[in-house]
Design a protein around this motif. Structure first.
Motif, mmCIF file in Angstrom:
data_model
loop_
_atom_site.group_PDB
_atom_site.id
_atom_site.type_symbol
_atom_site.label_atom_id
_atom_site.label_comp_id
_atom_site.label_asym_id
_atom_site.label_seq_id
_atom_site.Cartn_x
_atom_site.Cartn_y
_atom_site.Cartn_z
ATOM 1 N N PRO A 63 66.279 47.590 52.349
ATOM 2 C CA PRO A 63 65.928 48.911 51.816
ATOM 3 C C PRO A 63 64.850 48.737 50.750
ATOM 4 O O PRO A 63 64.875 47.747 49.997
ATOM 5 N N PRO A 64 63.887 49.646 50.670
ATOM 6 C CA PRO A 64 62.758 49.473 49.746
ATOM 7 C C PRO A 64 63.163 49.169 48.313
ATOM 8 O O PRO A 64 62.550 48.312 47.661
ATOM 9 N N ARG A 65 64.178 49.839 47.815
ATOM 10 C CA ARG A 65 64.588 49.593 46.430
ATOM 11 C C ARG A 65 65.186 48.197 46.269
ATOM 12 O O ARG A 65 64.960 47.526 45.255
ATOM 13 N N ILE A 66 65.950 47.753 47.250
ATOM 14 C CA ILE A 66 66.554 46.421 47.196
ATOM 15 C C ILE A 66 65.482 45.343 47.281
ATOM 16 O O ILE A 66 65.570 44.293 46.647
ATOM 17 N N ALA A 67 64.433 45.612 48.061
ATOM 18 C CA ALA A 67 63.359 44.630 48.250
ATOM 19 C C ALA A 67 62.618 44.337 46.947
ATOM 20 O O ALA A 67 61.981 43.287 46.819
ATOM 21 N N LEU B 213 64.037 43.896 44.049
ATOM 22 C CA LEU B 213 64.871 43.104 43.149
ATOM 23 C C LEU B 213 64.488 41.625 43.199
ATOM 24 O O LEU B 213 64.012 41.132 44.219
ATOM 25 N N PRO B 214 64.725 40.895 42.113
ATOM 26 C CA PRO B 214 64.524 39.442 42.164
ATOM 27 C C PRO B 214 65.579 38.816 43.074
ATOM 28 O O PRO B 214 66.601 39.440 43.379
ATOM 29 N N PRO C 217 71.429 42.162 42.091
ATOM 30 C CA PRO C 217 71.589 43.562 41.702
ATOM 31 C C PRO C 217 71.372 43.787 40.208
ATOM 32 O O PRO C 217 71.476 42.863 39.388
ATOM 33 N N TYR C 218 71.108 45.024 39.880
ATOM 34 C CA TYR C 218 70.861 45.439 38.499
ATOM 35 C C TYR C 218 72.043 45.122 37.592
ATOM 36 O O TYR C 218 71.867 44.810 36.419
ATOM 37 N N TRP D 262 73.388 51.577 39.981
ATOM 38 C CA TRP D 262 74.078 50.376 39.548
ATOM 39 C C TRP D 262 73.634 49.140 40.328
ATOM 40 O O TRP D 262 73.814 48.015 39.874
ATOM 41 N N ILE D 263 73.022 49.340 41.478
ATOM 42 C CA ILE D 263 72.605 48.213 42.303
ATOM 43 C C ILE D 263 71.118 47.899 42.158
ATOM 44 O O ILE D 263 70.735 46.753 41.970
ATOM 45 N N CYS D 264 70.268 48.915 42.249
ATOM 46 C CA CYS D 264 68.820 48.653 42.184
ATOM 47 C C CYS D 264 68.226 48.935 40.811
ATOM 48 O O CYS D 264 67.135 48.450 40.496
ATOM 49 N N GLY D 265 68.884 49.758 40.003
ATOM 50 C CA GLY D 265 68.388 50.060 38.667
ATOM 51 C C GLY D 265 67.400 51.199 38.601
ATOM 52 O O GLY D 265 66.957 51.571 37.514
ATOM 53 N N GLU D 266 67.058 51.785 39.756
ATOM 54 C CA GLU D 266 66.109 52.895 39.745
ATOM 55 C C GLU D 266 66.838 54.231 39.540
ATOM 56 O O GLU D 266 68.069 54.309 39.587
ATOM 57 N N GLN D 267 66.057 55.270 39.308
ATOM 58 C CA GLN D 267 66.614 56.585 39.013
ATOM 59 C C GLN D 267 67.440 57.132 40.175
ATOM 60 O O GLN D 267 67.030 57.037 41.336
ATOM 61 N N LEU D 268 68.599 57.693 39.847
ATOM 62 C CA LEU D 268 69.425 58.329 40.859
ATOM 63 C C LEU D 268 68.970 59.758 41.112
ATOM 64 O O LEU D 268 68.355 60.381 40.251
ATOM 65 N N GLY D 269 69.301 60.264 42.279
ATOM 66 C CA GLY D 269 68.991 61.645 42.615
ATOM 67 C C GLY D 269 70.211 62.542 42.467
ATOM 68 O O GLY D 269 71.114 62.277 41.668
#
Length: 227
Positions: free
Chosen positions: A10-14, A16-17, A26-27, A56-63
């Protein structure tokens, strides 16, 4: 940085380090001496996730929609020790995380460093089934040892085992082998807690009866398509 071991992330997971094995970090993971320790939660990122509505997993803004990746017992009492994530991030986790995707996997507490794990009383078992609970709301509960999260009404519920949709029998087995833990905790707290737990059980059973037939149909369809 190690090359990821997973394709089509998934783009957000990609973003991550990755660790030395190629797993996305994960974040929520704490970094210790320059290396991620997946067993230890980052208290700083927990605060950021809650205060700034971050996944909680990727650290990006939730919708608008929030997804909790929990065990069935957390579905019964609607309380999670971890904040929500994006659905896509949680869906990846139930397929990629060894503890979530392998029912016989156990938590590795060997040489566990001092650090924050989770608040409340954690049931020390692998439930074998992971519940993705999508909702629009939750409430933070401040506890002496941290925070817990009371989960809002479900918009969507799915059960997974080994990275696929779980069967009703697998869900029922997970519940049957875990419910005694909640019973003992309630009995320890007294009659009021026991009565409240019974109401929670009835509510959860009604939810299963409503939602799992549709999941069973999807499970059978997927098996036919993959045959």
């Amino acid at each position: 940085m190690t090359e990821p071991r997973f394709k089509d992330l998934p783009p957000r997971i990609a973003k991550l380090p990755t660790d030395e094995r190629g797993y996305p970090v994960p974040y929520f993971v704490e970094w210790i001496d320059g290396k991620p320790d997946f067993r230890v939660m980052s208290s700083k990122n927990l605060a950021r996730a809650v205060n700034y509505r971050r996944c909680w997993i990727c650290g990006e803004q939730l919708g608008r929609f929030l997804c909790f990746a929990i065990g069935p017992m957390c579905g019964v009492n609607r309380i999670s020790a971890e904040p929500p994530s994006h659905y896509d991030c949680a869906r990846f986790a139930v397929s990629a995380c060894p503890f979530l995707s392998k029912p016989l996997a156990k938590r590795n507490d060997r040489n566990l460093p001092n650090g924050k794990t989770v608040a409340g009383i954690m049931i020390e078992r692998n439930p074998g089934v992971t519940l993705l609970w999508v909702t629009k709301s939750y409430h933070v509960m401040n506890e002496p040892d941290g925070v817990l999260f009371r989960i809002g009404e479900p918009e969507r519920v799915q059960f997974f085992r080994e990275g696929r949709l779980a069967t009703r029998a697998e869900v029922d087995h997970s519940i049957a082998t875990g419910i005694d833990n909640l019973d003992r905790l309630a009995q320890r707290e007294g009659a009021k807690a026991v009565n409240e737990l019974e109401k929670c059980k009835q509510r959860f059973t009604a939810l299963l009866d409503q939602l799992l037939p549709a999941q069973a149909a999807a499970f059978l369809k997927g098996r036919r398509e993959n045959a």
